[in-house]
Write a protein that holds these residues in place. Structure first.
Motif, PDB file in Angstrom:
ATOM      1  N   CYS A  90       0.832  -1.353  -0.148  1.00 40.83           N
ATOM      2  CA  CYS A  90      -0.048   0.034   0.056  1.00 40.83           C
ATOM      3  C   CYS A  90       0.871   1.175   0.004  1.00 40.83           C
ATOM      4  O   CYS A  90       1.963   1.505   0.688  1.00 40.83           O
ATOM      5  CB  CYS A  90      -1.022   0.009   1.282  1.00 40.83           C
ATOM      6  SG  CYS A  90      -2.013  -1.510   1.150  1.00 40.83           S
ATOM      7  N   LYS A  91       0.469   2.289  -0.687  1.00 44.42           N
ATOM      8  CA  LYS A  91       1.168   3.670  -0.986  1.00 44.42           C
ATOM      9  C   LYS A  91       0.185   4.553  -0.571  1.00 44.42           C
ATOM     10  O   LYS A  91      -0.959   4.460  -0.823  1.00 44.42           O
ATOM     11  CB  LYS A  91       1.882   3.657  -2.248  1.00 44.42           C
ATOM     12  CG  LYS A  91       2.808   2.693  -2.555  1.00 44.42           C
ATOM     13  CD  LYS A  91       4.157   2.857  -1.754  1.00 44.42           C
ATOM     14  CE  LYS A  91       5.387   2.064  -1.975  1.00 44.42           C
ATOM     15  NZ  LYS A  91       6.309   2.038  -1.051  1.00 44.42           N
ATOM     16  N   ALA A  92       0.454   5.597  -0.152  1.00 44.48           N
ATOM     17  CA  ALA A  92      -0.409   6.824   0.044  1.00 44.48           C
ATOM     18  C   ALA A  92      -0.773   7.292  -1.272  1.00 44.48           C
ATOM     19  O   ALA A  92      -0.293   7.265  -2.516  1.00 44.48           O
ATOM     20  CB  ALA A  92       0.427   7.957   0.515  1.00 44.48           C
ATOM     21  N   PRO A  93      -2.044   7.858  -1.444  1.00 47.47           N
ATOM     22  CA  PRO A  93      -2.609   8.242  -2.771  1.00 47.47           C
ATOM     23  C   PRO A  93      -1.786   9.102  -3.414  1.00 47.47           C
ATOM     24  O   PRO A  93      -1.869   9.055  -4.655  1.00 47.47           O
ATOM     25  CB  PRO A  93      -3.590   9.102  -2.270  1.00 47.47           C
ATOM     26  CG  PRO A  93      -4.145   8.547  -0.849  1.00 47.47           C
ATOM     27  CD  PRO A  93      -2.932   8.155  -0.474  1.00 47.47           C
ATOM     28  N   GLU A  94      -0.943  10.008  -3.018  1.00 45.53           N
ATOM     29  CA  GLU A  94      -0.146  10.856  -3.674  1.00 45.53           C
ATOM     30  C   GLU A  94       1.074  10.267  -4.249  1.00 45.53           C
ATOM     31  O   GLU A  94       1.891  10.829  -5.075  1.00 45.53           O
ATOM     32  CB  GLU A  94       0.421  12.033  -2.812  1.00 45.53           C
ATOM     33  CG  GLU A  94       0.997  11.926  -1.666  1.00 45.53           C
ATOM     34  CD  GLU A  94       0.534  11.559  -0.630  1.00 45.53           C
ATOM     35  OE1 GLU A  94       1.248  11.561   0.458  1.00 45.53           O
ATOM     36  OE2 GLU A  94      -0.756  11.239  -0.416  1.00 45.53           O
ATOM     37  N   VAL A  95       1.437   8.757  -3.817  1.00 45.19           N
ATOM     38  CA  VAL A  95       2.455   8.333  -4.567  1.00 45.19           C
ATOM     39  C   VAL A  95       2.143   7.693  -5.638  1.00 45.19           C
ATOM     40  O   VAL A  95       1.544   6.660  -5.682  1.00 45.19           O
ATOM     41  CB  VAL A  95       3.127   7.185  -3.262  1.00 45.19           C
ATOM     42  CG1 VAL A  95       4.178   6.582  -4.012  1.00 45.19           C
ATOM     43  CG2 VAL A  95       3.702   7.861  -1.952  1.00 45.19           C
ATOM     44  N   LYS A  96       3.033   7.781  -6.864  1.00 44.78           N
ATOM     45  CA  LYS A  96       2.675   7.284  -7.916  1.00 44.78           C
ATOM     46  C   LYS A  96       3.172   6.008  -8.114  1.00 44.78           C
ATOM     47  O   LYS A  96       4.349   5.519  -7.484  1.00 44.78           O
ATOM     48  CB  LYS A  96       3.361   8.060  -9.073  1.00 44.78           C
ATOM     49  CG  LYS A  96       3.218   7.588 -10.506  1.00 44.78           C
ATOM     50  CD  LYS A  96       4.003   8.601 -11.358  1.00 44.78           C
ATOM     51  CE  LYS A  96       3.651   8.419 -12.853  1.00 44.78           C
ATOM     52  NZ  LYS A  96       4.040   7.020 -13.438  1.00 44.78           N
ATOM     53  N   ILE A  97       2.516   4.967  -8.531  1.00 45.28           N
ATOM     54  CA  ILE A  97       2.761   3.603  -8.807  1.00 45.28           C
ATOM     55  C   ILE A  97       3.771   3.440  -9.910  1.00 45.28           C
ATOM     56  O   ILE A  97       3.195   3.663 -10.901  1.00 45.28           O
ATOM     57  CB  ILE A  97       1.530   2.265  -8.845  1.00 45.28           C
ATOM     58  CG1 ILE A  97       0.591   2.566  -7.495  1.00 45.28           C
ATOM     59  CG2 ILE A  97       1.914   1.169  -8.926  1.00 45.28           C
ATOM     60  CD1 ILE A  97       0.811   2.113  -6.328  1.00 45.28           C
ATOM     61  N   ASP A  98       4.992   2.912  -9.647  1.00 46.12           N
ATOM     62  CA  ASP A  98       5.825   2.942 -10.845  1.00 46.12           C
ATOM     63  C   ASP A  98       6.752   1.659 -10.653  1.00 46.12           C
ATOM     64  O   ASP A  98       6.419   0.830  -9.926  1.00 46.12           O
ATOM     65  CB  ASP A  98       6.667   3.981 -11.051  1.00 46.12           C
ATOM     66  CG  ASP A  98       7.743   4.416  -9.637  1.00 46.12           C
ATOM     67  OD1 ASP A  98       7.679   3.636  -9.047  1.00 46.12           O
ATOM     68  OD2 ASP A  98       8.052   5.338  -9.599  1.00 46.12           O
ATOM     69  N   GLN A  99       7.667   1.522 -11.439  1.00 45.55           N
ATOM     70  CA  GLN A  99       8.413   0.253 -11.528  1.00 45.55           C
ATOM     71  C   GLN A  99       9.017   0.062 -10.235  1.00 45.55           C
ATOM     72  O   GLN A  99       9.481  -1.194  -9.969  1.00 45.55           O
ATOM     73  CB  GLN A  99       9.365   0.097 -12.738  1.00 45.55           C
ATOM     74  CG  GLN A  99      10.222  -1.046 -12.843  1.00 45.55           C
ATOM     75  CD  GLN A  99       9.248  -2.339 -13.117  1.00 45.55           C
ATOM     76  OE1 GLN A  99       8.570  -2.205 -14.129  1.00 45.55           O
ATOM     77  NE2 GLN A  99       9.322  -3.141 -12.530  1.00 45.55           N
ATOM     78  N   LYS A 100       9.414   1.178  -9.594  1.00 48.79           N
ATOM     79  CA  LYS A 100       9.952   0.946  -8.252  1.00 48.79           C
ATOM     80  C   LYS A 100       9.375   0.479  -7.148  1.00 48.79           C
ATOM     81  O   LYS A 100       9.860  -0.497  -6.396  1.00 48.79           O
ATOM     82  CB  LYS A 100      10.639   2.473  -7.742  1.00 48.79           C
ATOM     83  CG  LYS A 100      11.633   2.552  -6.724  1.00 48.79           C
ATOM     84  CD  LYS A 100      12.118   3.945  -6.752  1.00 48.79           C
ATOM     85  CE  LYS A 100      11.378   4.858  -5.420  1.00 48.79           C
ATOM     86  NZ  LYS A 100      11.556   6.000  -5.369  1.00 48.79           N
ATOM     87  N   THR A 101       7.917   0.739  -7.375  1.00 49.73           N
ATOM     88  CA  THR A 101       7.131  -0.025  -6.187  1.00 49.73           C
ATOM     89  C   THR A 101       6.913  -1.357  -6.735  1.00 49.73           C
ATOM     90  O   THR A 101       6.941  -2.427  -5.782  1.00 49.73           O
ATOM     91  CB  THR A 101       5.575   0.592  -6.674  1.00 49.73           C
ATOM     92  OG1 THR A 101       5.686   2.130  -6.712  1.00 49.73           O
ATOM     93  CG2 THR A 101       4.739   0.161  -5.508  1.00 49.73           C
ATOM     94  N   PHE A 102       6.813  -1.839  -7.883  1.00 52.35           N
ATOM     95  CA  PHE A 102       6.924  -3.365  -8.230  1.00 52.35           C
ATOM     96  C   PHE A 102       8.082  -4.024  -7.980  1.00 52.35           C
ATOM     97  O   PHE A 102       8.114  -5.088  -7.399  1.00 52.35           O
ATOM     98  CB  PHE A 102       6.553  -3.484  -9.726  1.00 52.35           C
ATOM     99  CG  PHE A 102       4.768  -3.243  -9.918  1.00 52.35           C
ATOM    100  CD1 PHE A 102       4.037  -4.361  -9.814  1.00 52.35           C
ATOM    101  CD2 PHE A 102       4.831  -2.010 -10.707  1.00 52.35           C
ATOM    102  CE1 PHE A 102       2.731  -3.890 -10.064  1.00 52.35           C
ATOM    103  CE2 PHE A 102       3.315  -1.745 -10.585  1.00 52.35           C
ATOM    104  CZ  PHE A 102       2.355  -2.823 -10.738  1.00 52.35           C
ATOM    105  N   ASP A 103       9.425  -3.298  -8.236  1.00 46.91           N
ATOM    106  CA  ASP A 103      10.532  -3.946  -7.831  1.00 46.91           C
ATOM    107  C   ASP A 103      10.634  -4.091  -6.149  1.00 46.91           C
ATOM    108  O   ASP A 103      11.078  -5.291  -5.770  1.00 46.91           O
ATOM    109  CB  ASP A 103      11.808  -2.997  -7.993  1.00 46.91           C
ATOM    110  CG  ASP A 103      11.883  -2.879  -9.700  1.00 46.91           C
ATOM    111  OD1 ASP A 103      11.318  -3.524 -10.315  1.00 46.91           O
ATOM    112  OD2 ASP A 103      12.633  -1.706  -9.942  1.00 46.91           O
ATOM    113  N   GLN A 104      10.121  -3.293  -5.282  1.00 45.94           N
ATOM    114  CA  GLN A 104       9.908  -3.345  -3.984  1.00 45.94           C
ATOM    115  C   GLN A 104       9.208  -4.504  -3.376  1.00 45.94           C
ATOM    116  O   GLN A 104       9.421  -5.269  -2.878  1.00 45.94           O
ATOM    117  CB  GLN A 104       9.443  -2.039  -3.107  1.00 45.94           C
ATOM    118  CG  GLN A 104       9.064  -2.121  -1.744  1.00 45.94           C
ATOM    119  CD  GLN A 104       8.355  -0.899  -1.107  1.00 45.94           C
ATOM    120  OE1 GLN A 104       7.836  -0.457  -1.852  1.00 45.94           O
ATOM    121  NE2 GLN A 104       8.328  -1.070   0.039  1.00 45.94           N
TER     122      GLN A 104
END
Length: 150
Positions: A90-104
């Motif tokens: 889960c990320k805060a609404p203002e955080v863009k979901i990007d490749q870095k999120t998927f890598d995490q």
């Protein structure tokens, strides 16, 4: 808090020293209400109310070792045999979901071996199924039903 891309759920709130907390039915306590926690609690309600995943199989914010370092996952849903069915970031609404999120989430999953992954900022939701043999994941339109074995 901002409206998220989930159904409307009813939450329990508490005000203390000018800080608002929200009740987490999994951890069974009030948690300081941050934008990320707002998303996390919507996901918990989504899992319980809409997906009908059993509360007893859901775990929130626990430590996992990743490359020898302690990290915290947001939500895990277990299979009844103890293996991990679903890992959620889960990320805060203002955080863009990007490749870095998927890598995490992929790094976390090296230790957890979840069958499915979900990444959300409350506005955009992504669902994936793992293919461990080919070391990749494929996107799904929705989360699958959980099968409960006795």
């Amino acid at each position: 808090m901002q409206k998220l891309n989930f159904s409307d759920y009813s939450f329990r709130f508490k005000n203390s020293e000018n800080k608002v907390s929200i009740f987490d039915p999994i951890r069974k306590k009030f948690i300081l209400l941050t934008p990320e926690e707002w998303v996390r609690q919507h996901v918990v309600e989504f899992l319980l109310d809409e997906k009908k995943y059993p509360k007893s199989l859901i775990n929130v914010e626990k430590t996992v070792k990743v490359n020898g370092m302690n990290k915290r996952y947001d939500i895990v849903v277990y299979n009844s045999d103890g293996s991990i069915f679903l890992l959620i970031e889960c990320k805060a609404p203002e955080v863009k979901i990007d490749q870095k999120t998927f890598d995490q989430i992929a790094r976390y999953n090296l230790s957890l071996n979840a069958q499915y992954l979900m990444v959300t900022n409350g506005l955009n939701h992504y669902f994936c199924e793992m293919d461990f043999e080919n070391e990749k994941y494929s996107f799904l339109k929705a989360l699958p039903e959980i099968s409960i074995k006795n």
